[in-house]
Motif scaffolding. Structure first.
Motif, PDB file in Angstrom:
ATOM      1  N   TYR A 103     -21.947 -11.607  37.248  1.00  0.00           N
ATOM      2  CA  TYR A 103     -21.353 -10.934  36.089  1.00  0.00           C
ATOM      3  C   TYR A 103     -20.234 -11.768  35.489  1.00  0.00           C
ATOM      4  CZ  TYR A 103     -23.890  -6.607  37.104  1.00  0.00           C
ATOM      5  OH  TYR A 103     -24.861  -5.662  37.292  1.00  0.00           O
ATOM      6  N   ASP A 145     -21.717  -2.679  37.300  1.00  0.00           N
ATOM      7  CA  ASP A 145     -22.804  -1.750  37.002  1.00  0.00           C
ATOM      8  C   ASP A 145     -22.232  -0.361  37.218  1.00  0.00           C
ATOM      9  OD1 ASP A 145     -22.980  -3.662  39.035  1.00  0.00           O
ATOM     10  OD2 ASP A 145     -24.788  -2.859  39.898  1.00  0.00           O
ATOM     11  N   ASN A 175     -22.537  -9.708  42.288  1.00  0.00           N
ATOM     12  CA  ASN A 175     -22.059  -9.384  40.934  1.00  0.00           C
ATOM     13  C   ASN A 175     -20.671  -9.938  40.621  1.00  0.00           C
ATOM     14  OD1 ASN A 175     -24.422  -7.972  40.920  1.00  0.00           O
ATOM     15  ND2 ASN A 175     -23.485  -5.975  41.071  1.00  0.00           N
TER      16      ASN A 175
END
Length: 150
Positions: A55, A106, A26
């Motif tokens: 991300y 997240d 991520n």
């Protein structure tokens, strides 16, 4: 709205983005050996090492459609770390007090974090289910035997 109206407020803005941990794939950093750095290791705080990850790539692509001048990806602040033990809540705290404009990861939207700052619509959601073994009735044969023996 036209593109100009919706992105005009971001013209020449330097956006500060806090990332709660270094976690592959991520948002992560690499150590000196080229391996993934530990989530809260020394590399996480080293501003000379850029964050990478899915991300980061996703957010950078979105920001290409705005007038944002630059994005600064950074670690959590010391003040946030003194306030709460959760790395993720620390990042939300940095947004609350204005150290960062946003935080990306997240997140579980907890009541504590929601009181600190608003959230966008999630990119995805997941169902979390907890399975608990059904307790035996008090008058079960097993419980009666254990009570008698004790």
């Amino acid at each position: 709205y036209s593109e100009y109206t919706t992105t005009n407020s971001l013209a020449d803005v330097i956006l500060d983005v806090t990332l709660p941990v270094s976690v592959h794939p991520n948002h992560y950093k690499l150590d000196t050996d080229g391996d993934f750095a530990s989530p809260n290791g020394v590399e996480y705080y080293d501003e000379s090492i850029d964050f990478q990850g899915s991300y980061i790539e996703y957010f950078n692509k979105i920001m290409k459609y705005t007038n944002v001048k630059r994005i600064n990806y950074k670690s959590r602040s010391g003040g946030a770390q003194a306030r709460t033990p959760s790395f993720y809540t620390q990042s939300v705290y940095d947004v609350q007090v204005g150290i960062s404009d946003i935080t990306i990861s997240d997140y579980w939207i907890t009541s504590e974090r929601l009181r600190m700052t608003p959230y966008t619509t999630p990119l995805f959601t997941e169902n979390v289910v907890l399975f608990v073994k059904k307790p035996e009735p008090q008058n079960s044969f097993r419980n009666r035997i254990l009570t008698t023996v004790a």
